[in-house]
Design a protein around this motif. Structure first.
Motif, PDB file in Angstrom:
ATOM      1  N   GLU A  94       3.811  -2.205 -52.114  1.00  0.00           N
ATOM      2  CA  GLU A  94       4.106  -1.892 -53.437  1.00  0.00           C
ATOM      3  C   GLU A  94       3.338  -2.020 -54.805  1.00  0.00           C
ATOM      4  O   GLU A  94       1.719  -2.918 -54.714  1.00  0.00           O
ATOM      5  CB  GLU A  94       4.721  -2.902 -54.160  1.00  0.00           C
ATOM      6  CG  GLU A  94       6.641  -2.852 -53.679  1.00  0.00           C
ATOM      7  CD  GLU A  94       6.942  -3.532 -53.483  1.00  0.00           C
ATOM      8  OE1 GLU A  94       7.162  -4.811 -55.149  1.00  0.00           O
ATOM      9  OE2 GLU A  94       8.858  -3.855 -53.375  1.00  0.00           O
ATOM     10  N   THR A  95       3.195  -1.179 -55.553  1.00  0.00           N
ATOM     11  CA  THR A  95       1.811  -0.752 -56.425  1.00  0.00           C
ATOM     12  C   THR A  95       1.923  -2.218 -57.867  1.00  0.00           C
ATOM     13  O   THR A  95       3.117  -2.341 -58.305  1.00  0.00           O
ATOM     14  CB  THR A  95       1.817   0.297 -57.495  1.00  0.00           C
ATOM     15  OG1 THR A  95       2.426   0.991 -57.780  1.00  0.00           O
ATOM     16  CG2 THR A  95       1.857   1.545 -56.020  1.00  0.00           C
ATOM     17  N   GLU A  96       1.472  -2.229 -58.665  1.00  0.00           N
ATOM     18  CA  GLU A  96       1.641  -2.894 -59.480  1.00  0.00           C
ATOM     19  C   GLU A  96       2.443  -2.673 -60.500  1.00  0.00           C
ATOM     20  O   GLU A  96       2.341  -3.325 -61.169  1.00  0.00           O
ATOM     21  CB  GLU A  96      -0.295  -3.264 -60.031  1.00  0.00           C
ATOM     22  CG  GLU A  96      -1.285  -4.487 -59.744  1.00  0.00           C
ATOM     23  CD  GLU A  96      -2.350  -4.123 -60.515  1.00  0.00           C
ATOM     24  OE1 GLU A  96      -2.636  -4.377 -61.540  1.00  0.00           O
ATOM     25  OE2 GLU A  96      -2.970  -5.257 -60.145  1.00  0.00           O
ATOM     26  N   ARG A  97       2.238  -1.396 -60.522  1.00  0.00           N
ATOM     27  CA  ARG A  97       3.974  -1.176 -61.334  1.00  0.00           C
ATOM     28  C   ARG A  97       4.996  -1.000 -61.165  1.00  0.00           C
ATOM     29  O   ARG A  97       6.154  -0.228 -61.093  1.00  0.00           O
ATOM     30  CB  ARG A  97       3.137   0.100 -61.736  1.00  0.00           C
ATOM     31  CG  ARG A  97       2.402   0.369 -62.670  1.00  0.00           C
ATOM     32  CD  ARG A  97       1.399   2.037 -62.976  1.00  0.00           C
ATOM     33  NE  ARG A  97       0.538   1.906 -63.945  1.00  0.00           N
ATOM     34  CZ  ARG A  97       0.330   2.558 -64.219  1.00  0.00           C
ATOM     35  NH1 ARG A  97       0.855   4.421 -64.343  1.00  0.00           N
ATOM     36  NH2 ARG A  97      -1.119   3.061 -65.508  1.00  0.00           N
ATOM     37  N   GLY A  98       4.825  -1.293 -59.833  1.00  0.00           N
ATOM     38  CA  GLY A  98       6.596  -0.988 -58.819  1.00  0.00           C
ATOM     39  C   GLY A  98       6.487   0.119 -57.794  1.00  0.00           C
ATOM     40  O   GLY A  98       7.624  -0.021 -56.872  1.00  0.00           O
ATOM     41  N   ALA A  99       5.301   0.603 -58.237  1.00  0.00           N
ATOM     42  CA  ALA A  99       5.932   2.077 -57.625  1.00  0.00           C
ATOM     43  C   ALA A  99       5.286   1.837 -55.624  1.00  0.00           C
ATOM     44  O   ALA A  99       4.593   0.412 -55.024  1.00  0.00           O
ATOM     45  CB  ALA A  99       5.260   3.340 -57.685  1.00  0.00           C
ATOM     46  N   ARG A 100       5.956   2.639 -54.965  1.00  0.00           N
ATOM     47  CA  ARG A 100       5.525   2.984 -53.903  1.00  0.00           C
ATOM     48  C   ARG A 100       4.755   3.725 -53.304  1.00  0.00           C
ATOM     49  O   ARG A 100       5.049   4.657 -53.559  1.00  0.00           O
ATOM     50  CB  ARG A 100       7.202   2.856 -52.517  1.00  0.00           C
ATOM     51  CG  ARG A 100       7.020   2.703 -51.605  1.00  0.00           C
ATOM     52  CD  ARG A 100       8.068   2.441 -50.792  1.00  0.00           C
ATOM     53  NE  ARG A 100       8.300   2.908 -48.760  1.00  0.00           N
ATOM     54  CZ  ARG A 100       9.162   3.857 -48.355  1.00  0.00           C
ATOM     55  NH1 ARG A 100       8.946   5.246 -49.256  1.00  0.00           N
ATOM     56  NH2 ARG A 100       9.414   3.209 -47.465  1.00  0.00           N
ATOM     57  N   LEU A 101       3.752   2.930 -52.354  1.00  0.00           N
ATOM     58  CA  LEU A 101       2.445   3.644 -51.968  1.00  0.00           C
ATOM     59  C   LEU A 101       2.811   4.181 -49.988  1.00  0.00           C
ATOM     60  O   LEU A 101       2.665   2.652 -49.339  1.00  0.00           O
ATOM     61  CB  LEU A 101       1.126   3.379 -51.907  1.00  0.00           C
ATOM     62  CG  LEU A 101       0.472   3.909 -51.162  1.00  0.00           C
ATOM     63  CD1 LEU A 101       0.228   5.311 -52.076  1.00  0.00           C
ATOM     64  CD2 LEU A 101      -1.167   3.289 -52.092  1.00  0.00           C
ATOM     65  N   ILE A 102       3.123   4.777 -49.457  1.00  0.00           N
ATOM     66  CA  ILE A 102       2.489   5.174 -48.129  1.00  0.00           C
ATOM     67  C   ILE A 102       1.377   5.192 -47.826  1.00  0.00           C
ATOM     68  O   ILE A 102       0.991   6.129 -48.356  1.00  0.00           O
ATOM     69  CB  ILE A 102       3.958   6.149 -47.825  1.00  0.00           C
ATOM     70  CG1 ILE A 102       5.572   5.532 -48.108  1.00  0.00           C
ATOM     71  CG2 ILE A 102       3.865   6.556 -46.381  1.00  0.00           C
ATOM     72  CD1 ILE A 102       6.214   7.090 -47.453  1.00  0.00           C
ATOM     73  N   LEU A 103       1.206   4.256 -46.873  1.00  0.00           N
ATOM     74  CA  LEU A 103      -0.114   4.034 -46.450  1.00  0.00           C
ATOM     75  C   LEU A 103       0.095   5.166 -44.679  1.00  0.00           C
ATOM     76  O   LEU A 103      -1.295   5.452 -44.623  1.00  0.00           O
ATOM     77  CB  LEU A 103      -0.419   2.126 -45.488  1.00  0.00           C
ATOM     78  CG  LEU A 103      -0.774   1.428 -47.207  1.00  0.00           C
ATOM     79  CD1 LEU A 103      -1.141  -0.060 -46.594  1.00  0.00           C
ATOM     80  CD2 LEU A 103      -1.639   2.335 -48.098  1.00  0.00           C
ATOM     81  N   ALA A 104       0.481   5.018 -43.923  1.00  0.00           N
ATOM     82  CA  ALA A 104       1.341   5.682 -43.053  1.00  0.00           C
ATOM     83  C   ALA A 104       2.293   5.064 -41.928  1.00  0.00           C
ATOM     84  O   ALA A 104       3.376   4.828 -42.775  1.00  0.00           O
ATOM     85  CB  ALA A 104      -0.446   4.155 -42.203  1.00  0.00           C
TER      86      ALA A 104
END
Length: 252
Positions: free
Chosen positions: A60-70
Protein backbone atom coordinates in the motif's frame (compact mmCIF):
# COMPACT_ATOMS: atom_id res chain seq x y z
CA UNK A 1 11.40 -4.41 -14.85
CA UNK A 2 9.91 -7.79 -14.05
CA UNK A 3 6.90 -9.13 -12.21
CA UNK A 4 8.33 -12.62 -12.13
CA UNK A 5 11.18 -14.18 -10.19
CA UNK A 6 14.14 -16.02 -11.62
CA UNK A 7 13.67 -18.40 -14.53
CA UNK A 8 14.31 -21.33 -12.19
CA UNK A 9 12.30 -21.26 -8.98
CA UNK A 10 13.73 -21.90 -5.51
CA UNK A 11 12.14 -25.34 -5.14
CA UNK A 12 13.19 -26.42 -8.63
CA UNK A 13 16.77 -25.33 -7.97
CA UNK A 14 17.02 -27.39 -4.77
CA UNK A 15 18.36 -30.94 -5.00
CA UNK A 16 15.41 -33.39 -4.79
CA UNK A 17 16.39 -34.60 -1.31
CA UNK A 18 16.54 -31.02 0.02
CA UNK A 19 13.23 -30.12 -1.58
CA UNK A 20 11.58 -33.14 0.04
CA UNK A 21 13.17 -32.27 3.39
CA UNK A 22 11.90 -28.68 3.25
CA UNK A 23 8.34 -29.66 2.40
CA UNK A 24 8.39 -32.25 5.19
CA UNK A 25 9.08 -29.42 7.67
CA UNK A 26 5.71 -27.79 7.00
CA UNK A 27 2.02 -28.45 6.67
CA UNK A 28 -0.23 -28.16 3.60
CA UNK A 29 -2.36 -25.07 3.13
CA UNK A 30 -4.93 -24.15 0.48
CA UNK A 31 -6.15 -20.65 -0.39
CA UNK A 32 -9.12 -19.52 -2.42
CA UNK A 33 -9.00 -16.71 -5.05
CA UNK A 34 -8.66 -13.34 -3.35
CA UNK A 35 -7.59 -14.81 -0.01
CA UNK A 36 -4.63 -13.18 1.74
CA UNK A 37 -1.72 -15.53 2.40
CA UNK A 38 0.54 -12.96 4.06
CA UNK A 39 -0.36 -9.44 5.17
CA UNK A 40 1.91 -6.40 5.07
CA UNK A 41 3.24 -5.28 8.48
CA UNK A 42 2.13 -8.53 10.12
CA UNK A 43 4.63 -10.00 12.59
CA UNK A 44 4.29 -13.64 11.53
CA UNK A 45 7.47 -15.27 10.22
CA UNK A 46 6.41 -18.46 8.44
CA UNK A 47 7.40 -19.20 4.84
CA UNK A 48 5.04 -20.50 2.18
CA UNK A 49 6.38 -22.85 -0.47
CA UNK A 50 3.98 -22.55 -3.42
CA UNK A 51 2.97 -25.83 -5.06
CA UNK A 52 0.34 -24.57 -7.51
CA UNK A 53 -1.44 -21.39 -8.54
CA UNK A 54 -0.40 -17.74 -8.73
CA UNK A 55 -0.09 -15.03 -6.08
CA UNK A 56 0.11 -11.26 -6.28
CA UNK A 57 2.68 -9.48 -4.08
CA UNK A 58 1.63 -5.90 -3.33
CA UNK A 59 2.14 -2.95 -0.99
CA UNK A 60 0.00 0.00 0.00
CA UNK A 61 1.28 3.46 -0.87
CA UNK A 62 1.04 6.47 1.43
CA UNK A 63 -2.02 7.60 -0.55
CA UNK A 64 -3.79 4.31 0.07
CA UNK A 65 -3.26 3.00 -3.46
CA UNK A 66 -2.13 -0.54 -4.18
CA UNK A 67 1.13 -1.20 -6.00
CA UNK A 68 1.79 -4.70 -7.33
CA UNK A 69 5.42 -5.67 -6.95
CA UNK A 70 5.48 -9.20 -8.29
CA UNK A 71 3.69 -12.36 -9.30
CA UNK A 72 4.76 -15.60 -7.65
CA UNK A 73 3.90 -19.09 -8.87
CA UNK A 74 4.53 -22.77 -8.28
CA UNK A 75 8.02 -23.61 -7.03
CA UNK A 76 8.66 -20.25 -5.42
CA UNK A 77 8.71 -19.30 -1.75
CA UNK A 78 7.09 -16.21 -0.26
CA UNK A 79 7.57 -14.77 3.19
CA UNK A 80 11.27 -15.67 3.26
CA UNK A 81 12.42 -12.10 3.98
CA UNK A 82 10.56 -11.90 7.30
CA UNK A 83 11.72 -15.42 8.16
CA UNK A 84 15.35 -14.42 7.61
CA UNK A 85 15.45 -10.95 9.22
CA UNK A 86 12.58 -11.57 11.72
CA UNK A 87 11.04 -8.16 11.03
CA UNK A 88 7.41 -7.33 10.08
CA UNK A 89 6.14 -8.37 6.66
CA UNK A 90 7.16 -6.02 3.88
CA UNK A 91 4.27 -6.82 1.51
CA UNK A 92 0.89 -8.51 1.17
CA UNK A 93 0.58 -11.76 -0.77
CA UNK A 94 -2.85 -12.52 -2.22
CA UNK A 95 -4.07 -15.58 -4.11
CA UNK A 96 -4.85 -14.73 -7.72
CA UNK A 97 -6.58 -18.09 -8.21
CA UNK A 98 -6.69 -21.20 -6.05
CA UNK A 99 -3.29 -21.71 -4.45
CA UNK A 100 -1.82 -24.75 -2.74
CA UNK A 101 1.24 -24.32 -0.54
CA UNK A 102 3.22 -25.73 2.35
CA UNK A 103 3.67 -23.48 5.40
CA UNK A 104 7.04 -23.78 7.15
CA UNK A 105 7.70 -21.93 10.40
CA UNK A 106 10.40 -19.27 10.40
CA UNK A 107 12.51 -21.20 12.92
CA UNK A 108 12.42 -24.37 10.85
CA UNK A 109 13.18 -22.47 7.65
CA UNK A 110 16.22 -20.79 9.22
CA UNK A 111 17.49 -24.14 10.49
CA UNK A 112 16.98 -25.61 7.02
CA UNK A 113 19.10 -22.84 5.48
CA UNK A 114 21.78 -23.08 8.17
CA UNK A 115 22.27 -26.77 7.41
CA UNK A 116 22.38 -26.29 3.63
CA UNK A 117 24.72 -23.60 2.27
CA UNK A 118 23.45 -24.30 -1.25
CA UNK A 119 19.90 -23.35 -0.20
CA UNK A 120 21.20 -20.23 1.55
CA UNK A 121 22.98 -19.19 -1.66
CA UNK A 122 19.73 -19.65 -3.60
CA UNK A 123 17.85 -17.41 -1.17
CA UNK A 124 20.56 -14.75 -1.39
CA UNK A 125 20.42 -14.89 -5.19
CA UNK A 126 16.63 -14.57 -5.04
CA UNK A 127 16.85 -11.51 -2.78
CA UNK A 128 19.50 -9.98 -5.06
CA UNK A 129 17.29 -10.52 -8.12
CA UNK A 130 14.36 -8.83 -6.40
CA UNK A 131 16.51 -5.89 -5.33
CA UNK A 132 17.83 -5.36 -8.85
CA UNK A 133 14.29 -5.59 -10.22
CA UNK A 134 13.16 -2.95 -7.72
CA UNK A 135 15.94 -0.62 -8.89
CA UNK A 136 14.88 -1.05 -12.52
CA UNK A 137 11.26 -0.46 -11.54
CA UNK A 138 12.07 2.86 -9.84
CA UNK A 139 13.91 4.03 -12.94
CA UNK A 140 10.98 2.98 -15.11
CA UNK A 141 8.45 4.86 -12.99
CA UNK A 142 10.58 8.00 -13.20
CA UNK A 143 11.31 8.00 -16.91
CA UNK A 144 8.88 5.89 -18.96
CA UNK A 145 5.37 6.60 -20.21
CA UNK A 146 2.33 4.61 -19.09
CA UNK A 147 2.03 3.11 -22.58
CA UNK A 148 5.62 1.90 -22.59
CA UNK A 149 5.34 0.42 -19.07
CA UNK A 150 2.07 -1.29 -19.98
CA UNK A 151 3.55 -2.71 -23.18
CA UNK A 152 6.51 -4.09 -21.23
CA UNK A 153 4.19 -5.74 -18.69
CA UNK A 154 2.05 -7.29 -21.42
CA UNK A 155 5.12 -8.64 -23.21
CA UNK A 156 6.38 -10.18 -19.97
CA UNK A 157 3.00 -11.71 -19.16
CA UNK A 158 2.73 -13.12 -22.68
CA UNK A 159 6.20 -14.65 -22.50
CA UNK A 160 5.89 -16.08 -19.00
CA UNK A 161 2.18 -16.87 -18.68
CA UNK A 162 0.79 -16.82 -22.21
CA UNK A 163 -0.91 -19.48 -24.29
CA UNK A 164 -0.70 -19.55 -28.06
CA UNK A 165 -4.07 -19.49 -29.84
CA UNK A 166 -5.33 -18.80 -33.35
CA UNK A 167 -6.08 -15.18 -32.44
CA UNK A 168 -2.67 -14.55 -30.83
CA UNK A 169 -1.19 -15.03 -27.37
CA UNK A 170 -3.76 -15.30 -24.59
CA UNK A 171 -2.62 -14.06 -21.18
CA UNK A 172 -3.75 -16.77 -18.80
CA UNK A 173 -3.48 -14.74 -15.60
CA UNK A 174 -6.85 -13.11 -14.81
CA UNK A 175 -5.58 -9.59 -14.15
CA UNK A 176 -8.32 -6.94 -14.34
CA UNK A 177 -7.49 -3.40 -15.43
CA UNK A 178 -7.05 -2.13 -11.88
CA UNK A 179 -4.43 -4.84 -11.26
CA UNK A 180 -2.64 -3.98 -14.51
CA UNK A 181 -2.63 -0.37 -13.32
CA UNK A 182 -1.24 -1.41 -9.93
CA UNK A 183 1.44 -3.45 -11.69
CA UNK A 184 2.86 -0.42 -13.52
CA UNK A 185 2.23 2.33 -10.97
CA UNK A 186 -0.48 4.09 -12.97
CA UNK A 187 -4.13 4.97 -12.56
CA UNK A 188 -6.85 2.72 -13.91
CA UNK A 189 -7.96 5.53 -16.21
CA UNK A 190 -4.48 5.85 -17.72
CA UNK A 191 -4.29 2.11 -18.33
CA UNK A 192 -7.75 2.08 -19.88
CA UNK A 193 -6.65 4.84 -22.28
CA UNK A 194 -3.44 2.97 -23.19
CA UNK A 195 -5.36 -0.27 -23.77
CA UNK A 196 -7.80 1.59 -26.01
CA UNK A 197 -4.90 2.86 -28.12
CA UNK A 198 -3.52 -0.68 -28.39
CA UNK A 199 -6.93 -2.04 -29.40
CA UNK A 200 -7.43 0.66 -32.01
CA UNK A 201 -4.10 -0.31 -33.59
CA UNK A 202 -4.98 -4.03 -33.48
CA UNK A 203 -2.07 -4.74 -31.15
CA UNK A 204 -4.20 -6.36 -28.43
CA UNK A 205 -7.75 -7.50 -27.89
CA UNK A 206 -9.40 -7.37 -24.46
CA UNK A 207 -12.29 -9.16 -22.81
CA UNK A 208 -13.39 -9.70 -19.21
CA UNK A 209 -10.11 -10.16 -17.29
CA UNK A 210 -8.42 -11.37 -20.46
CA UNK A 211 -5.95 -9.82 -22.86
CA UNK A 212 -4.96 -11.35 -26.20
CA UNK A 213 -1.77 -10.06 -27.80
CA UNK A 214 -2.39 -9.94 -31.56
CA UNK A 215 0.74 -8.12 -32.76
CA UNK A 216 3.72 -9.06 -30.60
CA UNK A 217 6.37 -7.31 -32.80
CA UNK A 218 4.66 -3.93 -32.38
CA UNK A 219 4.15 -4.52 -28.65
CA UNK A 220 7.85 -5.30 -28.30
CA UNK A 221 8.74 -2.07 -30.09
CA UNK A 222 6.56 -0.09 -27.72
CA UNK A 223 8.10 -1.83 -24.72
CA UNK A 224 11.52 -0.74 -25.97
CA UNK A 225 10.40 2.87 -26.39
CA UNK A 226 10.19 2.80 -30.18
CA UNK A 227 7.38 4.84 -31.70
CA UNK A 228 7.20 2.97 -34.97
CA UNK A 229 8.59 -0.19 -36.60
CA UNK A 230 11.96 0.01 -38.36
CA UNK A 231 11.82 1.44 -41.87
CA UNK A 232 11.89 -0.95 -44.78
CA UNK A 233 9.25 -3.48 -45.85
CA UNK A 234 9.85 -7.19 -45.56
CA UNK A 235 9.91 -9.49 -48.59
CA UNK A 236 6.54 -9.92 -50.18
CA UNK A 237 4.90 -7.26 -48.04
CA UNK A 238 3.79 -5.18 -50.98
CA UNK A 239 4.82 -2.02 -49.16
CA UNK A 240 6.74 0.75 -50.82
CA UNK A 241 5.76 3.39 -53.37
CA UNK A 242 2.11 2.90 -54.10
CA UNK A 243 1.90 -0.08 -51.70
CA UNK A 244 0.03 -0.34 -48.42
CA UNK A 245 1.39 1.73 -45.56
CA UNK A 246 3.27 -0.08 -42.80
CA UNK A 247 1.35 -0.14 -39.54
CA UNK A 248 2.77 2.03 -36.78
CA UNK A 249 2.12 1.53 -33.08
CA UNK A 250 0.16 4.22 -31.27
CA UNK A 251 1.92 7.34 -30.12
CA UNK A 252 3.37 7.45 -26.66
Amino acid sequence: MSLFGQDRSFLDALPPADRTALLAEGRPRAYEPGEVLIRERDTSAHVLALLSGWCVVSVETERGARLILALRGAGEVVGDLAAVDQRPRSATVTALGRVEAVAVSGDRFRRFLAARPHATALILRQLSTRLRSADVERRSLASETVLRRLAARLVELAQRAGRRADAGTVLELPLPQHDLAAAIGATREAVAKALRLLREQDVVRTANRRVIVIDMPVLLLLARGRERPPAGPGPGSGAGPGGPAEKSPPGV
